[in-house]
Design a protein around this motif. Structure first.
Motif: not given
Lengths: 612, 344
Positions: A71-84
């Protein structure tokens, strides 16, 4: 082990490691994979100001976050789902952002005594049971597995270590079900001149993928389907690249030379670097000796008829202030791009901020108004650059274009316009005398715009400069009434630009409880928060300002339709202050973030709920 | 950039804007503008293709009095405007008019970079060793010990030697002349106009109000024959009554020295022959510093005029090469560069 593939709508992944670990490369490569898969996306690189802080240190952590989705993405995201996380320092500085239950992938091999000490860990956090209870932890010895994969390759241990990021990338390709082939080709292209590195990086990349496939790491595989972006051709662009592309496109549309005079400064430097590659399109770049000469050379080129621009960031804008005043009084077209960063002074050069609004609007001595516009997303920087240049040339004025580090370095899909979708714009120079057989450089048209006669045009020889101009001949004039007339005329000319400023459109509620008013790079965060609130049935609207001067004609009327005006900004309240001054009676509530990071949608939405 | 074949026949009057110069009576600037307007008809350029760019100061009002395109810009910054204009429009002839304060104090950075880049800019620096427009403060060329309004106990600061500074920064043309030496100035301006590259001409200029007599020690009729050395390309560096004195390079001391012809077996053959085309700037630099030594004359004329590719020509060669390599690139190709994908 589950090999089932789960469909998810959006995912946010953050890669973090030492500044020498290649996290920016890993991030951009994974972004590319998702772009090619047709997802919408937004990225946020976050790196230290030091070129190479000591390896393993907390100061040297470099990160790259990408949010992609169907779906439409506005930002790089608040909290990561994955952290490498490639080492303990990277884990320490980023773990707090990982959402509860998120996936944590760590390079166990880097959790040595020395690295733990550098990150000020007293014990190894990987041994901490609470970590495993809070997140899905995948602890992989990427260092060792990379070494094994490259045994007998003839590479030095240092060269081997540099391939580790491709292990992480391979694992992410597996986790998100992306086809390996395109990445193998990309490695071949990237390292084409050094076959041993092509082979090594491909091997390590495949090893990372195979590790996901075979090891019992207890993770499901995911798939993020393509988004429903509008049909057409796309590419990913960063904001800085998009600005350069916008200017080069202006050269193509008008057939005129675009001249950039600039001095390198973080985070604006890439615009100069990218434009230097656009020579064949009619772009001339001049790397000046300092910020002042950067804008000076551009004004000189503008006097000569070029579509001139200069690029900088906050401290550089301060240095250009006097020259901007000259461009105002000389009434020459010029675009000043300010990629804002944390200030004051040197501040936080690699961190984003929106704190140059007031200096852009007012930061010159004397009465020196000029149009100010702001881009709202990385791809929008393309359109904003063209708009700023068109405005400068049409109205014979310097124009400030505000972007910021978040937009400049961040990337998103850019729908490539067809030639027909590009604006039409013709640049006209004055070639004939305009007053009783003479050329009057300050004789204006009905919109108060003066003509642009350029050197080389016979019969129109004239002199301009920083001293006050006679309102017709442009000769030096100390007449007080002439000065007053000229100050008012210049102000009115800039006010007239409003005819090119579209009315603001309200997203969400057309009237009601709270109107969010934002500008510049916070568009995505604020729109995302507004979407959440509107979906919850709240009476919330959102307007986003591209034009900061002149302000849109209908802004006041729109603000009056709401009980409260709420201004979120990545500064200490500059737009709010400006709106109070421009519209007595309007007293916006504020939400300010000045921590070098973009506004988080969820946090903003929560703040709005508090005032509803 | 083909040369003009249909150049109008100009006279000095064609280069006068009709605005009366507002300089103090007796200002050296009058003589300078007179010589510039006399020199331009022979410059081989159409009037509309000539641009004068100045900074701030008495000298920098100059463009208003010329009937060309002109910009009166900001303090010290004229080289930056001129550089941008010349790189953008190489076919134009671009002159910079500046003063010692403008060019060497606030504009020092732009000055050295304009010189090192070798953009074809013709800088005329009027040097009166004082700040005139702000009424009499020490300038970067004021002598040590000079008493001014800002340094009433005398300047503790060593001055710049402008031609040496220009040479050090890489200027390909460096010259010096004097406001009261009209014919000499005319010849130097002609050479400056003909040179292609970063050109610096220092013009000693009297300020009758704030630093009157700054150069009388070398310009007075009674002294100038011994005090001035007129450099001419290809000719021995001779001066003094009947050209009896000369400049010799002493290989033992690696210095220049004054010799008298006929004394100690010195003949004209011992005297250094002036060569403006010498690529190595060392001798030019020694000549530029000559006047600082007691007993030495002040050289005027062209110190150096060497030919190098200009920055603007190199810039446009790169642009042409890129165009040749990439072919006719339309806007569609520009926009579609890099990795692209289709959404249907």
């Amino acid at each position: 082990m589950s090999k089932q593939i789960q469909q998810v709508e959006t995912v946010t992944i953050r890669f973090v490691g030492d500044s020498g670990d290649g996290m920016q490369l890993t991030g951009t490569e994974f972004t590319r994979a998702n772009a090619l898969a047709g997802t919408d996306l937004a990225t946020f690189p976050d790196y230290p100001a030091e070129i190479r802080a000591p390896a393993g240190s907390l100061a040297g952590v470099s990160g790259y976050q990408v949010n992609f989705g169907s779906r439409e993405i506005h930002t790089p995201g608040d909290a990561p789902d994955v952290l490498v996380a490639m080492n303990p320092a990277a884990l320490k500085t980023n773990l707090a952002d990982l959402r509860q239950g998120g996936i944590l992938i760590v390079n166990k091999g880097a959790f040595t005594e020395g690295n733990l000490e550098k990150a000020a860990y007293k014990t190894n956090p990987l041994d901490d049971e609470t970590l495993k209870h809070t997140y899905k932890v995948v602890s992989v010895d990427m260092s060792m597995l990379t070494d094994h994969a490259l045994q007998g390759s003839g590479l030095s241990s240092k060269e081997t270590a540099r391939c580790r990021n491709y292990f992480a990338l391979g694992l992410m390709y597996w986790l998100y079900s992306r086809p390996m082939e395109q990445q193998l080709e990309q490695i071949a292209k990237k390292f084409g001149k050094k076959p041993q590195f092509v082979e090594a990086n491909q091997k390590v990349f495949k090893a990372g993928y195979a590790f996901g496939e075979t090891a019992e790491i207890g993770l499901a595989r995911y798939e993020v389907p393509a988004s429903k972006l509008a049909p057409g051709a796309y590419r990913t662009v960063t904001g800085n690249y998009a600005v350069a592309l916008g200017f080069a496109t202006m050269a193509k549309i008008t057939g005129k030379q675009v001249f950039l005079g600039s001095y390198p400064i973080t985070p604006a430097t890439e615009i100069l670097q990218e434009m230097a590659y656009f020579k064949e399109h009619g772009v001339v770049t001049f790397q000046a000796e300092d910020e002042i000469a950067g804008i000076g050379s551009a004004i000189g080129a503008s006097f000569g008829g070029a579509l001139a621009c200069t690029t900088t960031s906050g401290p550089g804008l301060a240095l250009k202030a006097e020259m901007m005043g000259l461009a105002v009084i000389a009434e020459l077209p010029l675009v000043i791009v300010n990629v804002q960063r944390g200030g004051p002074s040197t501040g936080m050069p690699t961190k984003t901020e929106q704190s140059d609004l007031l200096v852009a609007l007012f930061g010159r001595h004397g009465e020196a108004p000029l149009p100010v516009i702001a881009a709202q997303s990385p791809a929008d920087c393309f359109w904003a650059a063209m708009e700023a240049m068109r405005c400068a040339v049409k109205w014979m004025t310097p124009v400030v274009l505000l972007t910021d580090g978040y937009l400049g370095n961040g990337s998103e899909p850019f729908k490539i316009p067809t030639a027909a979708e590009l604006p039409k714009f013709e640049v006209k120079y004055q070639t004939t005398v305009n007053h009783d057989g003479q050329y009057m450089p300050y004789k204006r048209d009905a919109k108060l715009i003066r003509p642009w006669a350029v050197p080389g045009t016979p019969g129109l020889e004239h002199r301009i400069g920083g001293l006050e101009k006679d309102s017709m001949s442009g000769m030096v004039s100390y007449d007080g009434m002439n000065h007053e007339r000229m100050v008012l005329t210049r102000a009115q000319k800039i006010a007239n630009v409003v005819e090119d400023v579209p009315d603001v459109e309200v997203y969400g509620a057309a009237s009601g409880d709270v109107l969010l008013v934002s500008w510049g790079g916070t568009f995505g965060s604020v729109r995302g928060a507004a979407e959440q609130l509107v979906q919850q049935g709240k009476s919330v609207g959102h307007v986003h300002l591209r034009w900061l001067n002149p302000l849109p004609k209908n802004l006041l009327e729109v603000m009056k339709r709401f009980k409260k005006v709420f201004v979120p900004e990545v500064n200490n309240g500059q737009l709010a202050f400006y709106l109070r001054g421009m519209f007595p009676g309007i007293d916006p509530l504020q939400y300010n973030r000045i921590n070098g990071k973009p506004i988080k949608m969820a946090e903003l939405a929560a703040k709005v709920l508090e005032v509803l | 950039m083909a040369e003009n074949t249909s150049l109008p026949v100009y006279t000095k009057k064609d280069f006068e804007s009709g605005v009366d110069p507002r300089w103090c009576p007796g200002c050296g600037d009058f003589s300078i503008i007179n010589q510039v307007q006399k020199a331009l008809p022979a410059a081989g350029k159409k009037r509309e293709d000539i641009v004068f760019i100045s900074g701030i100061g008495c000298s920098s009002r100059f463009p208003y009095y010329m009937n060309n395109y002109g910009m009166h810009t900001l303090h010290g910054r004229a080289p930056s405007f001129a550089s941008g204009l010349k790189v953008s429009r190489p076919e134009l002839m671009v002159w910079i008019v500046t003063g010692d304060g403008d060019a060497l104090a606030i504009g020092g950075n732009h000055f050295i970079h304009a010189m090192r880049r070798n953009i074809d800019l013709k800088m005329l620096m009027f040097n009166n060793r004082i700040y005139g427009l702000t009424k009499g403060q020490t300038s970067p060329t004021s002598e040590i010990g000079k008493k001014t309004k800002s340094m009433p106990h005398g300047s503790p600061d060593a001055p710049f030697n402008p031609p040496a500074l220009a040479l050090g920064a890489g200027a390909t043309f460096v010259a010096r002349t004097i406001d009261v030496e009209g014919a000499h100035m005319g010849a130097v301006l002609k050479a400056a106009a003909e040179h292609k590259g970063s050109g610096f001409t220092e013009i000693y200029q009297n300020c009758p109000v704030f630093n009157d007599g700054a150069y009388t020690a070398i310009t007075e009729k009674s002294v100038k024959v011994d005090a001035l050395l007129r450099m001419e390309h290809g000719k021995p560096l001779l001066f003094g009554k009947d050209n009896k004195k000369g400049i010799r390079f002493n290989p033992q001391t690696a210095e220049l020295e004054v010799v008298t012809l006929g004394e100690g077996g010195v003949t004209e053959k011992d005297v250094l022959v002036h060569d403006v085309k010498r690529d190595d700037p060392t001798i030019a630099f020694m000549m530029a510093n000559l006047a600082l030594k007691p007993g030495f004359p002040t050289p005027i004329g062209v110190f150096r005029a060497v030919s190098r590719p200009t920055a603007e020509d190199l810039t446009w060669q790169m642009i042409e090469a890129a165009k040749t390599k990439k072919g006719d690139v339309d806007v569609t190709k520009l926009l579609a560069g890099g990795d692209t994908w289709q959404i249907k």
